[in-house]
Design an enzyme around this catalytic site. Structure first.
Site, mmCIF file in Angstrom:
data_model
loop_
_atom_site.group_PDB
_atom_site.id
_atom_site.type_symbol
_atom_site.label_atom_id
_atom_site.label_comp_id
_atom_site.label_asym_id
_atom_site.label_seq_id
_atom_site.Cartn_x
_atom_site.Cartn_y
_atom_site.Cartn_z
ATOM 1 N N HIS A 187 95.885 71.055 -66.583
ATOM 2 C CA HIS A 187 96.724 71.136 -67.785
ATOM 3 C C HIS A 187 97.637 72.354 -67.721
ATOM 4 O O HIS A 187 98.845 72.249 -67.991
ATOM 5 C CB HIS A 187 95.850 71.205 -69.035
ATOM 6 C CG HIS A 187 96.632 71.429 -70.299
ATOM 7 N ND1 HIS A 187 97.430 70.463 -70.869
ATOM 8 C CD2 HIS A 187 96.774 72.543 -71.076
ATOM 9 C CE1 HIS A 187 98.010 70.944 -71.959
ATOM 10 N NE2 HIS A 187 97.631 72.207 -72.100
ATOM 11 N N CYS A 230 106.554 78.754 -79.546
ATOM 12 C CA CYS A 230 106.898 78.001 -80.748
ATOM 13 C C CYS A 230 106.362 76.574 -80.685
ATOM 14 O O CYS A 230 106.219 75.916 -81.718
ATOM 15 C CB CYS A 230 108.412 77.975 -80.940
ATOM 16 S SG CYS A 230 109.330 77.270 -79.556
#
Length: 443
Positions: free
Chosen positions: A116, A66
């Site tokens: 990352h 989400c």
């Protein structure tokens, strides 16, 4: 880094509003999907490539939550613009025009992409620092890609290392230990007062953003004894069908409170919806059993005077904020320890990538040796004739294979050792030249 660098294209809560994130989805290819033709890796290790515009996608994992959508890929050609290729792939996966989201995207390659992903899996890049769910989402994304055969040796090594990093961070630090969202703090406070929430009746009043977050937090913990009270009873009924929860209108609050043990209130009303009179009426009906009221609404849903009613425990946002600030500060103190774990694991991963870099050379070397073995065996069989008994033939085959394996054993070990030490490149070209092998190993 491996011979073909890893690339990451994505957007997240850092770069894109929720309205845009909700409109974007991305999936792995499958047999029915028009993009199923990107290169896949079969269980036996053999790569299968189809000739399409995405044939240069050698490996692919899609992380979609989400709060973020990220594509992790290995592009099969240095001549291809990995950024544009992944942008095209993302554009083909949804109905939003590319111009709508282009400015919200970020792109990383090589070590930046690896670092990352490590920060994502350990919760350092989450909306709430140290969010524990993200590691499971990374793991699920990796397993879906494995099942879809879009993971090869590079992303396999990457994601296994990253999942191990996330597990170490959670086990060796307290980055995910303390509740660090309003919903989780509210649930923790309720547990402190009434104990195991699976044995309690929970009431959520209001199904706005805060109410939904509280509901999701409870459902993720496996709690199902949840009732809903909402201004729109119809909406509450729709939501409650997922688990069969009881539903009330706000005018039925006295009855709802009489049956609840814990109330989380987040209606968004401009004035209190729960007053002392309502609570006293409810407490009479419930024979003064303890009632916990957690008011997470701003402005407040519960009149502060309710706290004067016997056997009622009232918490508001100020109470939660103190706990939340302390929890986030505790998590923030763990960040340097998590970053140390990331550094250690990525250093180990770099060694794995170096080993991967010499794997094609070792494979070519052994294929060349096997080709020579077969040629010489065929020549020998012509001299020995066709009447050679099976047992003797078996021994001849074993002898030839043993010779090849023993001759290549030490060079193979040395190449892997040189790869570990970062010296593979200077030896690789020499080996390819000496054995007339095609292609050269790039650093």
């Amino acid at each position: 880094m491996p011979q073909t660098e890893i690339a990451c294209l994505g957007l997240s809560h850092h770069t894109a509003p929720v309205a845009l994130r909700e409109r974007l989805t991305c999936a792995l290819p499958d047999e029915q999907h028009p993009l199923a033709s990107c290169q896949v890796v079969e269980p036996g290790g053999e790569q299968v490539k189809a000739s399409t515009e995405f044939e240069d996608l050698a490996e692919l994992v899609v992380l979609s939550t989400c709060n973020r959508i990220e594509l992790y890929a290995v592009v099969d050609s240095t001549e291809v613009d990995a950024h544009q290729l992944l942008l095209d792939y993302l554009a083909r996966q949804h109905t939003v025009d590319t111009a709508t989201f282009r400015d919200y995207l970020y792109f990383y390659s090589g070590q930046e992409a690896v670092t990352h992903l490590a920060r994502v899996a350990t919760g350092l890049d989450s909306l709430v620092l140290g969010e524990p769910q993200i590691l499971g989402q990374v793991t699920d994304s990796y397993m879906k890609a494995v099942k879809a055969h879009t993971v090869g040796p590079v992303l396999n090594a990457l994601f296994q290392a990253i999942i191990r990093t996330g597990k170490r961070a959670r086990a060796k630090t307290k980055i995910s230990s303390n509740p660090a969202s309003v919903s989780s703090v509210a649930i923790a406070l309720a547990q402190d007062v009434v104990g195991d929430l699976n044995r309690q009746n929970i009431l959520i009043t209001g199904l706005g953003e805060m109410g939904q977050l509280a509901l999701n937090a409870l459902r993720k913990r496996g709690i199902t004894r949840i009732a809903l009270a909402n201004r729109s009873r119809e909406r509450a009924e729709t939501v409650a069908t997922e688990w069969g929860g009881r539903v009330y209108g706000l005018e039925e609050l006295p009855q709802a409170l009489s049956e609840a043990d814990v109330v989380i209130s987040a209606t968004g009303a401009p004035h209190p919806v729960i007053d002392p009179a309502t609570v006293r009426q409810a407490m009479t009906a419930r024979e003064n059993r303890t009632l916990v009221l957690i008011d997470i609404a701003v402005p407040r849903d519960v009149d502060p005077a309710v706290d004067q009613v016997d056997n009622v425990h009232l918490f508001n946002m100020d109470d939660l904020q103190d706990t939340l600030d302390e929890a986030l500060a505790a998590r923030q103190r763990e960040v340097p320890r998590v970053e140390t774990i990331i550094e250690e694991e990525l250093a180990a991963l770099e060694i794995e990538f170096r080993k991967l870099a010499v794997r094609p050379l070792i494979t070519d070397l052994r294929l060349r040796a096997e080709e020579i073995r077969q040629q010489e065996l065929e020549r020998t069989m012509r001299y020995l004739g066709n009447d050679l008994d099976p047992e003797t033939l078996k021994h001849v085959q074993h002898l030839s294979r043993s010779l090849v394996n023993k001759l290549l054993h030490e060079p193979t070990l040395r190449l892997r050792e040189k790869a570990t030490n970062g010296q593979a490149t200077q030896y690789a070209d020499t080996v390819r030249d000496l054995f007339a092998l095609n292609n050269s190993l790039e650093g």
